[in-house]
Design an enzyme around this catalytic site. Structure first.
Site: not given
Ligand code: AMP
Length: 283
Positions: A31, A34-35, A38, A62, A151-152, A187, A189
């Site tokens: 979404m 990014l960090h 990601h 969602q 896995q977060k 980490m 967003s």
């Molecule tokens: P999001 O942008 O929050 O929807 O996350 C996109 C993908 O990045 C999802 O598969 C999350 O589980 C993964 N993600 C989010 N934060 C982390 C993190 N700290 N470490 C590893 N993967 C992450």
């Protein structure tokens, strides 16, 4: 790096790539905002597939809380720079009409059983329905060989594995470890929305999970959970939604530690106005 905003252009490009030889496509749905977490998924996708596609789409369906959706951080230019630097091959940045050309009402009808009713599902009604809807649509568009998830979002990984099984999708799910800040905070967003005080308080979530992992063999589980719950609740900035230790494969409650049973500790809490989640696999 190629950037596509429409499904037609993206699919045309992926077809061309495919015609150049049998290439495996690795897909990282995000979404945005990014960090490094990601980017670790982009790295894994680059290592384990020939061609890496990352989507950036803040999926409105969602978000059970409209305020959370409104405040979700958006920084698309920075995101694209980060993806370029990470040597991602394709960034897909569709708008809502591209993803939902016929509106958002059609849902993916999968009975998730217990995992569809507990923890995140209980605290964020409709959340996983939205996640299933958007990821099914993205998988139909990109048709990757491998799907990289963090896995977060532990329960989300389980839900999406069910999606793949249920729809018999020809995609391998690869789950990557949680990346953390040096002090242990997972980490996210959402971390950019924390004030300095909230940021200091937020580290207590991972501290609680670590304390559970450290003491689970010696201290009765209910005692350990009460202690850590009390540690978190003592901070006026933290409001705990759940802090649990559950069966790692079913999310069913457990009341005692047994070395042979897979266990995972999960936490969800608001820190100030920001809802954060984290987890740790214990055994
Ligand atoms: P999001 O942008 O929050 O929807 O996350 C996109 C993908 O990045 C999802 O598969 C999350 O589980 C993964 N993600 C989010 N934060 C982390 C993190 N700290 N470490 C590893 N993967 C992450």
């Amino acid at each position: 790096m190629k950037i596509f905003q429409t499904v037609v252009e993206l699919q045309k490009h992926l077809l061309e790539i495919n015609q150049l030889g049998q290439r495996t496509i690795g897909f990282v749905p995000t979404m945005g905002a990014l960090h490094q977490g990601h980017l670790s998924l982009i790295d894994a996708a680059r290592k384990e597939s020939d061609y890496t596609v990352c989507s950036i789409f803040v999926n409105p369906t969602q978000f059970n809380d409209p305020e959370d959706f409104k405040r979700y951080p958006i920084q698309i230019d920075r995101d694209l720079e980060m993806l370029l630097e990470a040597k991602c091959d394709v960034a897909f940045v569709p708008n809502v009409e591209e993803i939902y050309p016929h509106g958002t009402l059609a849902k993916v009808d999968i009975d998730l059983g217990f995992i569809g009713t507990t923890l995140e599902a209980a605290h964020r009604p409709g959340h996983f329905e939205g996640v299933l809807q958007v990821v099914k649509r993205l998988l139909d568009i990109v048709q990757p060989d491998k799907l990289f998830l963090g896995q977060k979002d532990y329960q989300q990984c389980m839900v999406l594995q069910r999606l793949v099984q249920h729809c018999q999708l020809p995609v391998e799910v690869v789950i990557c470890p949680t990346l953390r800040e040096p002090d242990g905070l997972a980490m996210s967003s959402r971390n950019v929305r924390l004030s300095a005080e909230e940021r200091s308080a937020a580290v207590k979530l991972s501290k609680a999970l670590n304390a559970i992992r450290e003491h689970i063999q010696q201290t009765p589980l209910d005692e350990l959970l009460s202690e850590q719950q009390a540690m978190l609740s003592a901070d006026p900035l933290i409001s705990v939604e759940y802090l649990v230790v559950v069966h790692g494969e079913t999310l069913e409650p457990v009341d005692t530690y047994k070395q042979t049973v897979p266990l995972t500790a999960l936490v969800a809490a608001k820190v100030g106005p920001v809802r954060l989640i984290d987890n740790l696999i214990l055994t």
